[in-house]
Design a protein around this motif. Structure first.
Motif, PDB file in Angstrom:
ATOM      1  N   LEU A   1      39.906  32.392  38.475  1.00  0.00           N
ATOM      2  CA  LEU A   1      41.150  32.973  38.468  1.00  0.00           C
ATOM      3  C   LEU A   1      42.367  31.988  37.958  1.00  0.00           C
ATOM      4  N   GLY A   2      42.436  30.868  38.324  1.00  0.00           N
ATOM      5  CA  GLY A   2      43.218  30.014  37.590  1.00  0.00           C
ATOM      6  C   GLY A   2      43.041  29.599  36.179  1.00  0.00           C
ATOM      7  N   VAL A   3      41.774  29.530  35.801  1.00  0.00           N
ATOM      8  CA  VAL A   3      41.251  29.249  34.346  1.00  0.00           C
ATOM      9  C   VAL A   3      41.811  30.289  33.393  1.00  0.00           C
ATOM     10  N   ALA A   4      41.424  31.598  34.120  1.00  0.00           N
ATOM     11  CA  ALA A   4      41.586  32.866  33.422  1.00  0.00           C
ATOM     12  C   ALA A   4      43.135  33.021  33.179  1.00  0.00           C
ATOM     13  N   MET A   5      44.005  32.669  34.297  1.00  0.00           N
ATOM     14  CA  MET A   5      45.387  32.717  33.969  1.00  0.00           C
ATOM     15  C   MET A   5      45.969  31.850  33.157  1.00  0.00           C
ATOM     16  N   GLY A   6      45.453  30.626  33.222  1.00  0.00           N
ATOM     17  CA  GLY A   6      46.041  29.547  32.308  1.00  0.00           C
ATOM     18  C   GLY A   6      45.477  29.711  30.801  1.00  0.00           C
ATOM     19  N   ARG A   7      44.590  30.339  30.592  1.00  0.00           N
ATOM     20  CA  ARG A   7      43.891  30.501  29.136  1.00  0.00           C
ATOM     21  C   ARG A   7      44.635  31.887  28.654  1.00  0.00           C
ATOM     22  N   SER A   8      44.953  32.916  29.360  1.00  0.00           N
ATOM     23  CA  SER A   8      44.938  34.161  28.819  1.00  0.00           C
ATOM     24  C   SER A   8      46.423  34.689  29.508  1.00  0.00           C
ATOM     25  N   ARG A   9      47.212  35.152  28.658  1.00  0.00           N
ATOM     26  CA  ARG A   9      48.590  35.547  29.054  1.00  0.00           C
ATOM     27  C   ARG A   9      48.580  36.993  29.883  1.00  0.00           C
ATOM     28  N   TRP A  10      47.371  37.636  29.190  1.00  0.00           N
ATOM     29  CA  TRP A  10      47.255  38.999  29.764  1.00  0.00           C
ATOM     30  C   TRP A  10      46.643  38.720  31.235  1.00  0.00           C
ATOM     31  N   ALA A  11      45.765  38.172  31.596  1.00  0.00           N
ATOM     32  CA  ALA A  11      45.138  37.937  32.805  1.00  0.00           C
ATOM     33  C   ALA A  11      46.129  37.386  33.686  1.00  0.00           C
ATOM     34  N   GLU A  12      47.143  36.473  33.207  1.00  0.00           N
ATOM     35  CA  GLU A  12      48.340  35.894  33.964  1.00  0.00           C
ATOM     36  C   GLU A  12      49.085  37.105  34.442  1.00  0.00           C
ATOM     37  N   ASP A  13      49.657  37.867  33.350  1.00  0.00           N
ATOM     38  CA  ASP A  13      50.615  39.088  33.798  1.00  0.00           C
ATOM     39  C   ASP A  13      49.963  39.897  34.804  1.00  0.00           C
ATOM     40  N   ILE A  14      48.740  40.163  34.868  1.00  0.00           N
ATOM     41  CA  ILE A  14      48.045  41.025  35.835  1.00  0.00           C
ATOM     42  C   ILE A  14      47.836  40.293  37.280  1.00  0.00           C
ATOM     43  N   ILE A  15      47.510  39.020  37.197  1.00  0.00           N
ATOM     44  CA  ILE A  15      47.137  38.392  38.561  1.00  0.00           C
ATOM     45  C   ILE A  15      48.277  37.856  39.320  1.00  0.00           C
ATOM     46  N   LEU A  16      49.243  37.212  38.416  1.00  0.00           N
ATOM     47  CA  LEU A  16      50.384  36.343  38.948  1.00  0.00           C
ATOM     48  C   LEU A  16      51.209  37.174  40.109  1.00  0.00           C
ATOM     49  N   PRO A  17      51.356  38.403  39.593  1.00  0.00           N
ATOM     50  CA  PRO A  17      52.423  39.227  40.654  1.00  0.00           C
ATOM     51  C   PRO A  17      51.811  39.200  42.153  1.00  0.00           C
ATOM     52  N   TYR A  18      50.620  39.570  42.075  1.00  0.00           N
ATOM     53  CA  TYR A  18      49.772  39.670  43.301  1.00  0.00           C
ATOM     54  C   TYR A  18      49.669  38.153  43.930  1.00  0.00           C
ATOM     55  N   ILE A  19      49.689  37.060  43.070  1.00  0.00           N
ATOM     56  CA  ILE A  19      49.566  35.862  43.796  1.00  0.00           C
ATOM     57  C   ILE A  19      50.919  35.452  44.493  1.00  0.00           C
ATOM     58  N   GLU A  20      52.048  35.699  44.003  1.00  0.00           N
ATOM     59  CA  GLU A  20      53.146  35.410  44.273  1.00  0.00           C
ATOM     60  C   GLU A  20      53.882  36.272  45.365  1.00  0.00           C
ATOM     61  N   LEU A  21      53.344  37.486  45.370  1.00  0.00           N
ATOM     62  CA  LEU A  21      53.440  38.495  46.636  1.00  0.00           C
ATOM     63  C   LEU A  21      52.866  38.012  47.889  1.00  0.00           C
ATOM     64  N   LEU A  22      51.620  37.456  47.687  1.00  0.00           N
ATOM     65  CA  LEU A  22      50.897  37.284  48.693  1.00  0.00           C
ATOM     66  C   LEU A  22      50.914  35.959  49.414  1.00  0.00           C
ATOM     67  N   ARG A  23      51.037  34.809  48.600  1.00  0.00           N
ATOM     68  CA  ARG A  23      51.028  33.691  48.718  1.00  0.00           C
ATOM     69  C   ARG A  23      52.182  33.238  50.193  1.00  0.00           C
ATOM     70  N   PRO A  24      53.353  33.763  49.802  1.00  0.00           N
ATOM     71  CA  PRO A  24      54.332  33.377  50.970  1.00  0.00           C
ATOM     72  C   PRO A  24      53.789  33.949  52.540  1.00  0.00           C
ATOM     73  N   ILE A  25      53.019  34.828  52.717  1.00  0.00           N
ATOM     74  CA  ILE A  25      52.647  35.474  53.815  1.00  0.00           C
ATOM     75  C   ILE A  25      51.577  34.408  54.643  1.00  0.00           C
ATOM     76  N   PRO A  26      52.446  33.894  55.827  1.00  0.00           N
ATOM     77  CA  PRO A  26      51.648  33.135  56.670  1.00  0.00           C
ATOM     78  C   PRO A  26      50.222  33.468  57.244  1.00  0.00           C
ATOM     79  N   ALA A  27      49.482  32.553  57.476  1.00  0.00           N
ATOM     80  CA  ALA A  27      48.188  32.943  57.762  1.00  0.00           C
ATOM     81  C   ALA A  27      48.143  33.800  59.151  1.00  0.00           C
ATOM     82  N   VAL A  28      49.216  33.555  60.220  1.00  0.00           N
ATOM     83  CA  VAL A  28      49.192  34.396  61.333  1.00  0.00           C
ATOM     84  C   VAL A  28      49.574  35.784  60.968  1.00  0.00           C
ATOM     85  N   ALA A  29      50.251  36.283  60.043  1.00  0.00           N
ATOM     86  CA  ALA A  29      50.341  37.519  59.760  1.00  0.00           C
ATOM     87  C   ALA A  29      49.111  38.268  59.278  1.00  0.00           C
ATOM     88  N   TRP A  30      48.183  37.646  58.821  1.00  0.00           N
ATOM     89  CA  TRP A  30      47.045  38.344  58.321  1.00  0.00           C
ATOM     90  C   TRP A  30      46.219  38.581  59.212  1.00  0.00           C
TER      91      TRP A  30
END
Length: 247
Positions: free
Chosen positions: A71-100
């Motif tokens: 996913l990181g390579v796809a996002m780094g090489r493709s603006r289209w992939a970054e626009d689709i995947i990055l919002p999910y990453i930024e939304l889920l990343r701050p959620i702590p492990a305990v909350a899951w």
């Protein structure tokens, strides 16, 4: 030497009941913890806890590395992939492990799979973000030079982009291993029956203070060892990198 000094200070604080904001009255001394560790090492159950934790970390980490790098390579090489995947990453990343943990228990069929899932999420985000950063920082001059020489997109990715991004990727792998242990322990404390996290929390509920410290030190030792193995295992991928030095 620093560790020896820390142990000596710990021994003095525990034996003399040091109490200045931090209370050492109920903290067992290193000598007491060492005796309890010898007892634990003579049985089988302590090793079972360690093996269960290592198994969970290994499975979750391998999956996180594969998914994260792709996913990181796809996002780094493709603006289209970054626009689709990055919002999910930024939304889920701050959620702590305990909350899951509650959601993982509801979604997945076994406690083992839920703990692995939580550990996977912990390791995933550092790998993705460091891979994206490394790919995006690849020298564009080298990419254009390879393209002008007739290199295909696959060849550029394999021989130019990935080697250039490898220092950042390796840093993400090391960070991901540390976060994986943190996430694993959160899952084991809540829903595990075996594992070093469960062992530590269960020792607290049973008021076994030396075992709490044994569990904490084991966690630190295993996490440090696993991170070191990741760095050492990736060294062959960084042979081209100039060695820095300390002044």
């Amino acid at each position: 030497m620093a560790l020896v000094v820390a142990v000596v200070l710990w021994e003095l604080a525990s034996t003399n009941g040091f109490h200045f904001y931090i209370n050492f009255d109920n903290i067992p001394a290193p000598s007491v913890v060492g005796a309890a560790l010898v007892t634990e090492l003579t049985g089988k159950e302590f090793y079972l806890h360690i093996l269960h934790s290592l198994e969970r970390v290994a499975i979750a980490y391998v999956i996180a590395v594969v998914v994260g790098v792709v996913l990181g390579v796809a996002m780094g090489r493709s603006r289209w992939a970054e626009d689709i995947i990055l919002p999910y990453i930024e939304l889920l990343r701050p959620i702590p492990a305990v909350a899951w943990i509650p959601l993982a228990i509801l979604m997945l069929p076994t406690e083992q799979s839920s703990i692995i899932f939580i550990t996977f999420l912990g390791a995933l985000f550092p790998v993705i973000l460091n891979t994206v950063h490394g790919v995006e920082q690849t020298n564009s001059v080298l990419v254009r030079a390879a393209r002008s020489l007739g290199a295909s997109r696959t060849a550029i990715l394999w021989h130019v982009v990935l080697p250039g991004a490898m220092p950042s990727i390796v840093a993400g792998l090391a960070i991901g291993m540390g976060v994986a242990w943190f996430s694993l322990l959160a899952g084991e404390i809540i829903s595990g029956q075996y594992g070093i996290g469960y062992y530590t929390w269960n020792s607290y509920t049973l008021i076994q203070y030396p075992q709490i410290i044994i569990g904490m030190l084991t966690i630190g030792g295993l996490g440090t060892l696993c991170t070191l193995l990741v760095r050492k295992g990736c060294n062959p991928l960084l042979k081209w990198q100039a060695k820095g030095g300390r002044s």
